[in-house]
Design an enzyme around this catalytic site. Structure first.
Site, PDB file in Angstrom:
ATOM      1  CD  GLN A  83       2.749  29.399  28.454  1.00 15.29           C
ATOM      2  OE1 GLN A  83       3.163  28.488  27.762  1.00 15.29           O
ATOM      3  NE2 GLN A  83       1.590  29.334  29.075  1.00 15.29           N
ATOM      4  CG  PHE A  84       4.875  36.146  31.588  1.00 14.27           C
ATOM      5  CD1 PHE A  84       4.356  36.446  32.839  1.00 14.27           C
ATOM      6  CD2 PHE A  84       4.134  36.481  30.466  1.00 14.27           C
ATOM      7  CE1 PHE A  84       3.118  37.057  32.959  1.00 14.27           C
ATOM      8  CE2 PHE A  84       2.911  37.092  30.575  1.00 14.27           C
ATOM      9  CZ  PHE A  84       2.393  37.380  31.827  1.00 14.27           C
ATOM     10  CB  THR A  85       1.651  32.260  32.277  1.00 12.58           C
ATOM     11  OG1 THR A  85       1.736  31.387  31.153  1.00 12.58           O
ATOM     12  CG2 THR A  85       1.094  33.614  31.846  1.00 12.58           C
TER      13      THR A  85
END
Length: 153
Positions: A83-85
Site C-alpha cells: 500500500q503505497f498510500t
C-alpha cells in the site's frame, strides 16, 4: 518502510472478485515502501512484526507474538498488502503527495522480500497483488492496530 499492523480474526484480499489470499486469525499488514528503503528495512520490519506481543495469553494479557501462536495454531498467519498510500504526505493542501514512496521497480522486490522474510520465520504469509486494485475484507480483533516505521527503530 511503514506498516499498519492489525490483529484480525480473519482476512482476505480479492482482485476482480477473485480471492487471491486469505487466512483465519493472525495479522493483516499494510506495507508501504519508501524510496530510501532496503532489504535490511524489510528484515527489521519482519522481525518487529513477528515478535510483537499483541496476542492474549491465558491470563488475557497481551504477551504473545504470532511466533508464539504458530506453535499451537498453524492456521494463524500474516496477510501482507502492498500500500503505497501509507507514504502519503498530506501536510500541505488537500491532495496528498506520494514523493516519498518508492517506484514500483524498487517497491515490489522489497515487498516480496518482506513476504519471504516472514515465511522464513515459519509463518504462513498470504499476500495481495502488487499494483492491483484490491478489495480487503477483515474482522479486526480488539481492535488492535499498530503503526510501525523502520525510520523509528
Amino acid at each position: 518502510m511503514r506498516a499498519v499492523v492489525q490483529r484480525v480474526l480473519n482476512a482476505s484480499v480479492s482482485v476482480n472478485d477473485t480471492v487471491i489470499g486469505k487466512m483465519e486469525g493472525g495479522l493483516l499488514v499494510y506495507l508501504g515502501v519508501a524510496h530510501n528503503d532496503s532489504e535490511t528495512d524489510a528484515e527489521k520490519l519482519c522481525d518487529k512484526i513477528t515478535n510483537l506481543r499483541i496476542f492474549n495469553d491465558k491470563d488475557e494479557k497481551m504477551n504473545l507474538s504470532i511466533l508464539d501462536l504458530q506453535k499451537d495454531f498453524k492456521q494463524f498467519g500474516i496477510l501482507a498488502i502492498s500500500q503505497f498510500t501509507l507514504l502519503a504526505d498530506a501536510r500541505k493542501g488537500r491532495r496528498p503527495s506520494y514523493t516519498d514512496a518508492a517506484n514500483p521497480e524498487k517497491a515490489n522486490p522489497l515487498y516480496e522480500h518482506f513476504v519471504k522474510s516472514v515465511k522464513k520465520q515459519g509463518i504462513v504469509c498470504e499476500k495481495g497483488e502488487f499494483g492491483a486494485h484490491m478489495t480487503v475484507t477483515y474482522t479486526n480483533d480488539g481492535p488492535v492496530t499498530i503503526v510501525l516505521d523502520t525510520a523509528d527503530f
